[in-house]
Motif scaffolding. Structure first.
Motif, PDB file in Angstrom:
ATOM      1  N   TYR A 196       0.854  -1.197   0.000  1.00  0.00           N
ATOM      2  CA  TYR A 196       0.000   0.000   0.000  1.00  0.00           C
ATOM      3  C   TYR A 196       0.887   1.243   0.000  1.00  0.00           C
ATOM      4  CZ  TYR A 196      -3.916  -3.025   1.294  1.00  0.00           C
ATOM      5  OH  TYR A 196      -4.885  -3.998   1.303  1.00  0.00           O
ATOM      6  N   SER A 197       0.316   2.350  -0.442  1.00  0.00           N
ATOM      7  CA  SER A 197       1.078   3.598  -0.496  1.00  0.00           C
ATOM      8  C   SER A 197       1.383   4.130   0.900  1.00  0.00           C
ATOM      9  CB  SER A 197       0.296   4.647  -1.288  1.00  0.00           C
ATOM     10  OG  SER A 197      -0.937   4.878  -0.628  1.00  0.00           O
ATOM     11  N   ALA A 198       0.575   3.719   1.891  1.00  0.00           N
ATOM     12  CA  ALA A 198       0.784   4.124   3.288  1.00  0.00           C
ATOM     13  C   ALA A 198       0.135   3.038   4.142  1.00  0.00           C
ATOM     14  CB  ALA A 198       0.129   5.477   3.547  1.00  0.00           C
ATOM     15  N   ASN A 199       0.205   3.174   5.440  1.00  0.00           N
ATOM     16  CA  ASN A 199      -0.373   2.140   6.300  1.00  0.00           C
ATOM     17  C   ASN A 199      -1.903   2.183   6.250  1.00  0.00           C
ATOM     18  OD1 ASN A 199      -1.179   0.396   8.275  1.00  0.00           O
ATOM     19  ND2 ASN A 199       0.355   1.072   9.767  1.00  0.00           N
ATOM     20  N   PRO A 200      -2.543   1.147   5.646  1.00  0.00           N
ATOM     21  CA  PRO A 200      -3.999   1.198   5.460  1.00  0.00           C
ATOM     22  C   PRO A 200      -4.771   1.171   6.789  1.00  0.00           C
ATOM     23  CG  PRO A 200      -3.127  -0.951   4.843  1.00  0.00           C
ATOM     24  CD  PRO A 200      -1.951  -0.089   5.138  1.00  0.00           C
ATOM     25  N   LYS A 201      -4.110   0.693   7.843  1.00  0.00           N
ATOM     26  CA  LYS A 201      -4.798   0.615   9.136  1.00  0.00           C
ATOM     27  C   LYS A 201      -4.924   1.986   9.794  1.00  0.00           C
ATOM     28  CE  LYS A 201      -3.664  -4.167  10.070  1.00  0.00           C
ATOM     29  NZ  LYS A 201      -2.359  -4.690   9.677  1.00  0.00           N
ATOM     30  N   THR A 202      -4.015   2.892   9.449  1.00  0.00           N
ATOM     31  CA  THR A 202      -4.022   4.191  10.130  1.00  0.00           C
ATOM     32  C   THR A 202      -4.235   5.369   9.176  1.00  0.00           C
ATOM     33  OG1 THR A 202      -1.626   4.213   9.911  1.00  0.00           O
ATOM     34  CG2 THR A 202      -2.493   3.432  12.016  1.00  0.00           C
ATOM     35  N   ASP A 203      -4.117   5.125   7.876  1.00  0.00           N
ATOM     36  CA  ASP A 203      -4.160   6.232   6.931  1.00  0.00           C
ATOM     37  C   ASP A 203      -5.247   5.979   5.882  1.00  0.00           C
ATOM     38  OD1 ASP A 203      -3.696   8.176   5.025  1.00  0.00           O
ATOM     39  OD2 ASP A 203      -1.517   8.078   5.257  1.00  0.00           O
ATOM     40  N   SER A 250      -6.021   7.608   3.350  1.00  0.00           N
ATOM     41  CA  SER A 250      -5.656   7.924   1.968  1.00  0.00           C
ATOM     42  C   SER A 250      -4.798   6.816   1.339  1.00  0.00           C
ATOM     43  CB  SER A 250      -4.896   9.251   1.917  1.00  0.00           C
ATOM     44  OG  SER A 250      -3.616   9.069   2.487  1.00  0.00           O
ATOM     45  N   ALA A 251      -4.520   5.781   2.131  1.00  0.00           N
ATOM     46  CA  ALA A 251      -3.670   4.703   1.615  1.00  0.00           C
ATOM     47  C   ALA A 251      -4.328   4.016   0.422  1.00  0.00           C
ATOM     48  CB  ALA A 251      -3.412   3.674   2.719  1.00  0.00           C
ATOM     49  N   THR A 252      -3.550   3.816  -0.640  1.00  0.00           N
ATOM     50  CA  THR A 252      -4.101   3.117  -1.809  1.00  0.00           C
ATOM     51  C   THR A 252      -3.304   1.848  -2.063  1.00  0.00           C
ATOM     52  OG1 THR A 252      -2.702   4.460  -3.233  1.00  0.00           O
ATOM     53  CG2 THR A 252      -5.001   5.159  -2.993  1.00  0.00           C
ATOM     54  N   PHE A 253      -3.990   0.848  -2.640  1.00  0.00           N
ATOM     55  CA  PHE A 253      -3.337  -0.423  -2.938  1.00  0.00           C
ATOM     56  C   PHE A 253      -2.499  -0.272  -4.196  1.00  0.00           C
ATOM     57  CE2 PHE A 253      -3.278  -4.784  -4.671  1.00  0.00           C
ATOM     58  CZ  PHE A 253      -2.636  -5.389  -3.604  1.00  0.00           C
ATOM     59  N   THR A 268       6.954   9.463   6.918  1.00  0.00           N
ATOM     60  CA  THR A 268       6.292   9.656   8.210  1.00  0.00           C
ATOM     61  C   THR A 268       5.645   8.350   8.675  1.00  0.00           C
ATOM     62  OG1 THR A 268       4.430  10.459   6.972  1.00  0.00           O
ATOM     63  CG2 THR A 268       5.778  12.118   8.085  1.00  0.00           C
ATOM     64  N   HIS A 269       5.328   7.469   7.718  1.00  0.00           N
ATOM     65  CA  HIS A 269       4.699   6.189   8.073  1.00  0.00           C
ATOM     66  C   HIS A 269       5.789   5.173   8.371  1.00  0.00           C
ATOM     67  CE1 HIS A 269       1.068   7.990   6.575  1.00  0.00           C
ATOM     68  NE2 HIS A 269       1.734   8.290   5.485  1.00  0.00           N
ATOM     69  N   ALA A 270       6.368   5.296   9.551  1.00  0.00           N
ATOM     70  CA  ALA A 270       7.589   4.547   9.871  1.00  0.00           C
ATOM     71  C   ALA A 270       7.471   3.042   9.619  1.00  0.00           C
ATOM     72  CB  ALA A 270       7.969   4.809  11.312  1.00  0.00           C
TER      73      ALA A 270
END
Ligand code: IPE
Length: 260
Positions: free
Chosen positions: A175-182, A184-187, A205-207
């Motif tokens: 994902y582009s970012a953590n889908p659990k917390t963000d 805007s995350a895209t697959f 920022t998404h450590a």
């Protein structure tokens, strides 16, 4: 030939020591069997390896005598996990043979020094299914260190140029970012190493995710450079692996090999 890794979090419960997910491995073995392809299989250590490896700080190498016991125990536990995986494959009539990393390679400061590829070639030629796994191995600088399943994937991919390299994970892919917390995350469905590098710098920022993605990127970059596609897919969902082996497109992340 397909090079496949069963991730440690798919085949074990990572939160508890030495809990084998027998049902999942049995189903994955049946998916490999039904696909009728030549395969080299690698598996992770999951909770059979990581818990002890952390407790005895095995990754840092040999510093204290008490670590010897830890290294020996860890090696024995990952071997035990390997036996469970082999049994599942045998139950589906797959001629799986074990090639432990501590037998086929040694490291120098975490980097491969000697790898006996000829064992893979000989077993493959005879239509066996070679199986290796993340392990504690000798390291000429550090005494011993950890050889991850991901390192094995990288080495074997570059050497044997499989049709596809497949990582079986407990997530659909990247994902582009953590889908659990963000939200805007895209697959990410189709991508390249170059594109992923931009993601890791943009999303630092998404450590957690970044670290995960950076680690995978380090593994996948040399595979892509060798012109081979890498697929990340979810092993908890029925037939994602089977369909992929059949060339069918399912929800997965494909990191395309560079043109060589
Ligand atoms: C780790 O192997 C090996 C040991 C800890 C001994 P991996 O890094 O391939 O294992 P997973 O897939 O993360 O569980």
């Amino acid at each position: 030939m397909f090079l496949i890794k069963f991730g440690g979090s798919v085949i074990t419960d990572k939160t508890q020591p030495c809990v084998f997910k027998a049902d999942v491995v049995d189903r994955l073995a049946s998916e490999v069997q039904r696909a009728h392809k030549d395969v080299i299989l690698i598996h992770g250590a999951g909770s059979f390896g990581h818990i002890l490896a952390k407790q005895y700080r095995l990754h840092d190498g040999y510093k204290q005598k008490r670590q010897l016991k830890g290294a020996a125990l860890t090696q024995a536990q990952v071997q035990q996990l390997n036996t469970l995986v082999l049994h599942a494959l045998h139950a589906h009539h797959l001629p799986a043979v074990s090639l432990p990393a501590h037998v086929i390679l040694s490291l120098r400061n975490h980097k491969p020094l000697r790898v006996d590829y000829s064992l893979f070639t000989r077993y493959l030629d005879m239509k066996f299914l070679p199986v290796s796994f993340g392990d504690v191995v000798l390291d000429t600088t550090l005494g011993f260190s950890i050889c991850s399943g991901d390192l094995l994937m990288q080495l074997l991919a570059v050497k044997f140029k499989p049709e596809k390299v497949i990582f079986v994970l407990d997530e659909d892919g990247l994902y582009s970012a953590n889908p659990k917390t963000d939200r805007s995350a895209t697959f990410i469905q189709d991508t390249t190493v170059g594109e992923l590098k931009q993601f890791t710098t943009r999303s630092n920022t998404h450590a957690d995710v970044t670290k995960g993605m950076e680690g995978k990127l380090r593994t996948i970059a040399p595979i892509a450079k060798a012109g081979i596609d890498t697929i990340l897919l979810n092993g908890n969902l029925h037939n994602r692996l089977y369909d992929t082996l059949q060339g069918k497109k399912v929800r997965q992340t494909v990191i395309h090999g560079e043109k060589v």
